[in-house]
Enzyme design. Structure first.
Site, PDB file in Angstrom:
ATOM      1  N   GLU A  60       0.834  -1.312  -0.097  1.00 43.11           N
ATOM      2  CA  GLU A  60       0.012   0.082  -0.064  1.00 43.11           C
ATOM      3  C   GLU A  60       1.003   1.248   0.016  1.00 43.11           C
ATOM      4  O   GLU A  60       1.847   1.254   0.659  1.00 43.11           O
ATOM      5  CB  GLU A  60      -1.024   0.100   1.136  1.00 43.11           C
ATOM      6  CG  GLU A  60      -1.588   1.241   1.521  1.00 43.11           C
ATOM      7  CD  GLU A  60      -3.087   1.415   2.102  1.00 43.11           C
ATOM      8  OE1 GLU A  60      -3.133   0.436   2.867  1.00 43.11           O
ATOM      9  OE2 GLU A  60      -3.995   2.255   1.765  1.00 43.11           O
ATOM     10  N   CYS A 267      -6.911   1.668   2.143  1.00 37.78           N
ATOM     11  CA  CYS A 267      -7.551   2.983   2.070  1.00 37.78           C
ATOM     12  C   CYS A 267      -7.030   3.726   1.092  1.00 37.78           C
ATOM     13  O   CYS A 267      -7.797   4.790   0.606  1.00 37.78           O
ATOM     14  CB  CYS A 267      -7.314   3.575   3.444  1.00 37.78           C
ATOM     15  SG  CYS A 267      -8.032   2.730   4.662  1.00 37.78           S
ATOM     16  N   ASN A 385     -12.192  -1.762  -1.050  1.00 34.54           N
ATOM     17  CA  ASN A 385     -11.395  -2.213   0.010  1.00 34.54           C
ATOM     18  C   ASN A 385     -12.266  -1.939   1.040  1.00 34.54           C
ATOM     19  O   ASN A 385     -12.633  -0.545   1.161  1.00 34.54           O
ATOM     20  CB  ASN A 385      -9.956  -1.352  -0.051  1.00 34.54           C
ATOM     21  CG  ASN A 385      -9.413  -1.695   1.323  1.00 34.54           C
ATOM     22  OD1 ASN A 385      -8.993  -2.911   1.596  1.00 34.54           O
ATOM     23  ND2 ASN A 385      -9.287  -0.623   2.160  1.00 34.54           N
ATOM     24  N   GLU A 386     -12.503  -2.911   1.989  1.00 32.11           N
ATOM     25  CA  GLU A 386     -13.253  -2.563   3.108  1.00 32.11           C
ATOM     26  C   GLU A 386     -14.538  -1.654   2.910  1.00 32.11           C
ATOM     27  O   GLU A 386     -14.835  -0.791   3.845  1.00 32.11           O
ATOM     28  CB  GLU A 386     -12.356  -1.764   4.189  1.00 32.11           C
ATOM     29  CG  GLU A 386     -11.414  -2.726   4.766  1.00 32.11           C
ATOM     30  CD  GLU A 386     -10.452  -2.233   5.726  1.00 32.11           C
ATOM     31  OE1 GLU A 386     -10.597  -0.979   5.956  1.00 32.11           O
ATOM     32  OE2 GLU A 386      -9.563  -2.878   6.309  1.00 32.11           O
TER      33      GLU A 386
END
Ligand code: AHR
Length: 675
Positions: A60, A267, A385-386
């Site tokens: 990331e 994120c 993502n999430e």
């Protein structure tokens, strides 16, 4: 560990069977020296193939992992865009050499690059003669890189810059010490007005005559006039496979033998706001033309030198499958309605075409123009993502899922919704599973997937780590709990297909998240215990996992694999055991199912990760304080007694000679050896 009640019946059973037959699910009284039994069934019938993709990495753009990290670009804010599109703007971290009597530095929108219009305008007021003489050495600007550039004696650095002036120019381009006084390498750019009246690309090769880990790049002149600069880059020539990655950082990753690279976040993919999310189309093509963007979750600018193409290249260079996480029209704070998500879907389809389309296709041709006509082996994409809990997720997800399935039936898609404890209500090939928790929780989660349904989509544990006070900035305690969790994953690799630790990297100058696997600054690096733990699993992907029975107290977790080394073509049996308790344990290991005497004494080893205290961490000063140590296993055999140190992770690597052995499937394909 939580406390457990010991039932009388268990105590009686314990008494009756002796120390070796204590059921694993009950704690027993803790002796100073405990004993335990591990039976490994090494027969062919007991073995189950581990997915070839089981262990990989998650990269990331967080903690300056890429910009100022893995991406070897030394100049920070090379296009002067970080201050935003309005002028005049901040040029941070560029600084001025001189004062207002000698030069005026500002920004304007005169760049020749359409998507990044900001350029630096430097008006030099002093001269080499006349009334306003420039200070010795000249005036100009310097860039300190990302907390200092690592310049090393004998190495070469390519400086590329775009320059424009209405007058003749005489510029020095230098790499210097942090205060600008010691010159490590320098070259002059001398050009007539007609040569540089339009934007002109200039390349300079600098060879360093000394080493300084905290260097800077200077552009200076003693000639009056106005000079514009744009897209100033300095790259070491020595990068991993010549592809722009910082060699020392990639080498540490390569040692893990990752089978996939999940990228570019996290994120980071979502953004606090959609306008700041990573959008692949803005990160491809010539580096000079990329606009860069401000990652508003981790709060820093990236020039996007490490773009979509480079992530695919990195995966290929590591022999790993790329796993592309794309934005599904959802950020932390805003969402695109499902009725208007189609442009995002098209963006994802275009991204797949860029990665693996024909070189004649619209997007595949851009990849080919970047020097990679062959398709990249993109087989996995994660839809967001999430984001499972977000209002529009399911609606958006289904649009992506059906469009991609139709266009690329073989691409495996990963849902953000957890399918480990209940069935998903939508189609998916994998479900994403993230866990950040305390050490005791993660340790007990070595059984997390024991009861997961074997029917639904497989789990992709794409982010796991011990966090909080147990972890500090990377403790032994965290590593041990993660080792137990990974052993559980290895044993449950019929339902867990992929797993990766998070985050991978931290530049110590911008810690946004603790802990991380690999810690670095401009020139140093070390692995946290969590990194070293992963190395114990480097041979696991595509190996075979064996049936094991552990009769011990609850502080032990163990697994066994077999694999064939592609380096020496020999068969190995690796038994891994975590001792999470504070006592020595004498472990009786019995390997059943092999031909008699097939375990070799020579060539069998023991590798231990431990330290004096659970809170112990590595550091730049003591990078190997908590690192594996290897020794010969002197009593290797079908039956052996070994001592497990308190708070340790141990791997026993047994060289076997059983010709019927089933481990031909496993390959440690890299030429690097893990221990
Ligand atoms: O790994 C750090 C962050 O943790 C990731 O960006 C996100 O997916 C998770 O919340």
């Amino acid at each position: 560990m939580g406390s457990y009640k010991v039932h009388y019946s268990v105590i009686l059973l314990y008494f009756f069977l002796g120390n070796f037959f204590v059921p694993q699910c009950f704690a027993i009284g803790v002796d100073a020296n405990q004993t335990a039994l591990l039976v490994v069934n090494a027969s062919e019938a007991s073995a189950r193939p581990i997915p070839e993709t089981l262990f990989g990495i998650f990269f990331e753009e967080i903690n300056h992992a890429g910009a100022g990290g893995l991406w070897a670009e030394l100049v920070s804010n090379r296009g002067f865009e970080a201050g935003g599109p309005n002028v005049p703007s901040n040029i941070d971290p560029w600084s001025i050499i001189g004062d207002e009597s000698s030069l005026i530095v500002s920004t304007d929108r005169s760049s020749c690059f359409e998507r990044n219009k900001i350029a630096l305008r430097m008006e030099v007021l002093c001269d080499s003669e006349g009334t306003n003489i420039c200070p010795a050495g000249g005036v100009g600007v310097y860039n300190p890189g990302f907390w200092g550039m690592n310049i090393e004696k004998g190495k070469s650095y390519k400086v590329v810059l775009y320059v424009r002036s209405l007058d003749a120019i005489n510029l020095s381009v230098s790499l210097t010490g942090s205060n600008g006084l010691q010159t490590l390498a320098t070259s002059d750019i001398i050009a007539s007005a007609s040569d540089v009246s339009n934007w002109t690309k200039v390349e300079v090769l600098l060879e360093a005559k000394a080493t300084d880990h905290n260097s800077r790049l200077q552009l200076k002149t003693s000639r009056k006039g106005v000079i514009w600069f744009d897209q100033v880059s300095a790259m070491p020539l020595d990068t991993y496979k010549g592809h722009g990655f910082r060699s020392d950082l990639v080498a540490m990753v390569a040692d893990l033998k990752p089978r996939f690279v999940r990228f570019p976040g996290g994120c980071f993919v979502e953004g606090e706001w959609l306008r700041n999310a990573f959008r692949w189309k803005a990160t491809i093509g010539p580096w000079e033309e990329r606009p860069g963007h401000f990652g508003d979750v981790w709060m820093y600018w990236t020039d996007d030198g490490l773009g979509y193409f480079e992530f695919l290249q990195l995966s290929e260079d590591l022999g790993a499958y790329p796993v592309w996480v794309f934005n599904n029209g959802v950020s932390h704070n805003d969402q695109v309605d499902t009725s208007s998500v189609l442009p995002f879907v098209q963006e994802a389809l275009d991204g797949i075409e860029f990665a693996r389309g024909d070189p004649q296709s619209k997007w595949g041709s851009l990849r080919a123009a970047m020097g990679h006509p062959e398709p990249f082996d993109l087989r996995y994409v994660a839809i967001g993502n999430e984001d499972c809990g977000k209002k529009n997720y399911r609606g958006n997800y289904l649009k992506f899922f059906s469009a991609i399935r139709q266009a690329y039936p073989d691409i495996k898609m990963i849902s953000n919704c957890d399918g480990s404890s209940r069935q998903l209500d939508h189609p998916a090939d994998f479900y994403d599973y993230h866990v950040y928790t305390s050490a005791s929780n993660l340790f007990s989660m070595s059984h997390q997937f024991d009861r997961t349904s074997r029917k639904g989509p497989k789990a992709f544990v794409s982010e796991y780590a011990v966090t909080g006070k147990d972890a500090g900035t990377g403790s032994l305690l965290a590593g041990l709990a993660e080792a137990a969790f990974l052993i559980g994953i290895e044993k449950n690799s019929d339902v867990v297909e992929m797993a990766s630790y998070a985050p991978l990297f931290v530049n110590t100058n911008d810690r946004r998240w603790n802990p991380d696997a690999i810690v670095f600054n401009s020139s140093q690096l070390y692995g946290t215990p969590s990194y070293w733990v992963q190395l114990f699993f480097a041979e696991s992907s595509a190996a075979n996992v064996l049936n094991t029975k552990l009769q011990a107290n609850t502080s032990l977790v163990a697994s066994a694999i077999t694999w064939k080394s592609s380096i020496d073509s020999k068969n190995y049996l690796r038994i891994k055991v975590v001792n999470f308790g504070s006592d020595n344990v004498t472990l009786n290991i019995r390997v059943d199912g092999l031909e008699a005497n097939s375990i070799q004494l020579s060539g069998s080893t023991k590798t231990v990760l431990t330290s004096d205290n659970l809170a112990d961490e590595n550091s730049f000063k003591a990078p190997n304080k908590v690192a594996p140590t290897q020794s010969l296993l002197e009593n290797a055999g079908e039956e052996m007694y070994v001592v497990l140190l308190p708070r340790s992770f141990t791997s026993f690597d047994l060289l076997t000679e059983d010709s019927n052995y089933l481990s031909t499937r496993g390959t440690d394909y890299s030429s690097r050896s893990s221990f």
